[in-house]
Design an enzyme around this catalytic site. Structure first.
Site, mmCIF file in Angstrom:
data_model
loop_
_atom_site.group_PDB
_atom_site.id
_atom_site.type_symbol
_atom_site.label_atom_id
_atom_site.label_comp_id
_atom_site.label_asym_id
_atom_site.label_seq_id
_atom_site.Cartn_x
_atom_site.Cartn_y
_atom_site.Cartn_z
ATOM 1 N N HIS A 15 68.092 64.477 134.505
ATOM 2 C CA HIS A 15 66.795 65.140 134.339
ATOM 3 C C HIS A 15 66.316 65.084 132.887
ATOM 4 C CE1 HIS A 15 63.486 67.644 135.566
ATOM 5 N NE2 HIS A 15 63.676 68.363 134.485
ATOM 6 N N GLU A 16 67.243 65.239 131.958
ATOM 7 C CA GLU A 16 66.873 65.246 130.536
ATOM 8 C C GLU A 16 66.375 63.886 130.058
ATOM 9 O OE1 GLU A 16 66.577 67.630 128.408
ATOM 10 O OE2 GLU A 16 67.713 69.300 129.222
#
Length: 165
Positions: A15-16
């Site tokens: 996600h990052e």
């Protein structure tokens, strides 16, 4: 090493940065786990190694361990606490602690994220709540953190179904 499911860390890394070790955010966060330079320094991660995948992920794991330890006094269930830890990784611990305090004050369950502390975090966008004496960190919009927790947990839950450990 930190007692956390590696699939959860992987969900965060995806996600990052989509596992891009060279990614730099608009705010200056760097590497797979998008660690801010100031946080990296606090964890003795030199600027020259912040984008090194192993060093970046190892430091993120230490950050998660410390957040988990801090939140263990407030949220007893380890599985539920992981949502709080993810939120604190994204927003900072102070905003999550404020949301816990608001949840408790306004009749929500301070140990449950979904629909409780999650809602209280969103309340911090309103002056009526972020100026409340139980809030110490002030204004916080919260929508991005709520979406972050939802997205990381969805990826993690999908990974748990597909990858046995």
């Amino acid at each position: 090493q930190i007692g956390m499911d590696w699939r959860l860390l992987a969900a965060q890394g995806y996600h990052e940065s989509h596992f891009d070790s060279t990614r730099v955010s608009w705010a200056g966060a760097r590497g797979i786990m998008q660690i801010m330079p100031r946080t990296a320094r606090a964890y003795d991660l030199p600027a020259s190694r912040i984008t090194n995948p192993e060093a970046n992920i190892s430091t993120a794991a230490k950050i998660m361990r410390d957040l988990d330890k801090s939140l263990s006094r407030k949220v007893s269930d380890k599985n539920e606490r992981s949502k709080f830890v993810i939120a604190a990784y994204n927003s900072g611990l102070a905003h999550v602690l404020d949301a816990i305090a608001l949840a408790e004050k306004y009749g929500k369950n301070p140990q449950i994220w979904d629909g409780n502390v999650e809602s209280a975090l969103l309340m911090k966008a309103n002056p009526e709540y972020y100026t409340d004496p139980v809030c110490r960190a002030g204004y916080f919009r919260g929508r991005q953190t709520v979406a972050y927790v939802r997205d990381v947990m969805a990826f993690y839950n999908n990974a748990k179904k597909k990858i046995d450990i």
